[in-house]
Design an enzyme around this catalytic site. Structure first.
Site, PDB file in Angstrom:
ATOM      1  N   HIS A   1      54.277  60.210  51.287  1.00 40.69           N
ATOM      2  CA  HIS A   1      55.433  61.113  51.239  1.00 40.69           C
ATOM      3  C   HIS A   1      56.037  61.185  49.835  1.00 40.69           C
ATOM      4  O   HIS A   1      57.016  60.485  49.544  1.00 40.69           O
ATOM      5  CB  HIS A   1      56.522  60.634  52.196  1.00 40.69           C
TER       6      HIS A   1
ATOM      7  N   CYS B   1      51.273  63.720  54.751  1.00 38.13           N
ATOM      8  CA  CYS B   1      51.231  62.883  55.947  1.00 38.13           C
ATOM      9  C   CYS B   1      50.807  63.719  57.165  1.00 38.13           C
ATOM     10  O   CYS B   1      49.644  64.055  57.298  1.00 38.13           O
ATOM     11  CB  CYS B   1      52.567  62.183  56.162  1.00 38.13           C
TER      12      CYS B   1
ATOM     13  N   GLU C   1      57.955  63.397  48.734  1.00 36.37           N
ATOM     14  CA  GLU C   1      59.303  63.954  48.867  1.00 36.37           C
ATOM     15  C   GLU C   1      60.365  62.893  49.113  1.00 36.37           C
ATOM     16  O   GLU C   1      61.567  63.165  48.986  1.00 36.37           O
ATOM     17  CB  GLU C   1      59.336  65.004  49.994  1.00 36.37           C
TER      18      GLU C   1
END
Length: 257
Positions: free
Chosen positions: A202, A78, A204
């Site tokens: 994202h 991002c 994560e």
């Protein structure tokens, strides 16, 4: 192996947790000399303008550019994608400083504001061939950028279809063009170029660690290639911030909610 995670702002804790699940140590990076202790680096998602201001305050941009030039793997998610891009449009007045290295043009907030954030399954054939698992990945897009164009050495890893009423931006200016005037129906959301990996979403923030595993394997492959070559180029990533100016007090580190 130790993977650095730039920890100025944003979702660095989530990256470190994902690495931990894979048995890899993640190290928070806030100072230039800390880059000397890691074999690769993740630049996380967050508020790119805030991250850039903190990186500039701590004189990190020269060290980050030098780290990229060493050939060590760097992954931007991002806001990290924006950092790594050579060119960016759709920025606030005055723009922001970039690390560069990735031959692409990125639109900073292509998918809109915070309230227009979304999740979507995206096709990831290269990731699946390398890591197995499902043929799609659940992408979390939060005020997400998109890649508008890439150079000849950039490998495209994932696209996302653009809605028919979506407005696209020219790669060279901020001039608005209606999608109907363009043949493309999708934008690029994941790319790889040499030692650089970037995703507009994202990973994560999901339980799926395949992108982190992919990046770890990138790191191992590049390390093995460097050791077998029998030679290396030494680039000091910390010299620009040591002894050149009076030390500054640490700023508070801002965490995303």
């Amino acid at each position: 192996m130790a993977v650095g995670v730039l920890a100025l702002q944003g979702s660095f804790n989530e990256h470190i947790a994902a690495l931990r699940r894979l048995g890899v140590q993640g190290i928070e990076i806030r100072k230039a000399d800390q880059l000397l202790t890691v074999s690769s680096l993740i630049i996380p998602g967050g508020e790119s303008t805030t991250m850039a201001k903190l990186a500039e305050y701590h004189n990190l941009f020269p060290a980050l550019r030098a780290f990229v030039k060493t050939g060590k793997p760097v992954w931007g998610t991002c806001a990290g994608l924006i950092f790594l891009a050579d060119r960016a449009v759709g920025q606030k007045e005055g723009g922001q400083e970039l690390v560069g290295g990735l031959d692409c043009t990125v639109h900073r907030n292509f998918f809109g504001s915070q309230i227009q954030s979304f999740e979507a399954d995206i096709s990831v054939p290269q990731l699946t061939s390398k890591e197995g698992g499902a043929e799609t990945f659940r992408g979390v897009f939060i005020r997400a950028p998109a890649v508008l164009d890439v150079g000849p050495d950039v490998e495209v890893l994932a696209h996302y279809p653009v809605p028919s009423n979506k407005v696209l931006y020219s790669s060279s200016t901020v001039q608005i063009q209606e999608e109907d005037a363009l043949p493309e129906t999708e934008v690029i959301v994941a790319v790889k170029q040499g030692n650089l990996l970037a995703t507009a979403f994202h990973p994560e923030l999901t339980a799926d660690t395949r992108w982190h595993s992919y990046f770890i394997k990138m790191t191992k492959e590049i390390e093995q290639g460097a050791s077998s070559s029998g030679s290396s180029t030494v680039v000091s990533v910390g010299e620009t911030s040591v002894g050149t100016e009076q030390a500054k007090p640490d700023l508070p580190i801002y965490f995303s909610n």
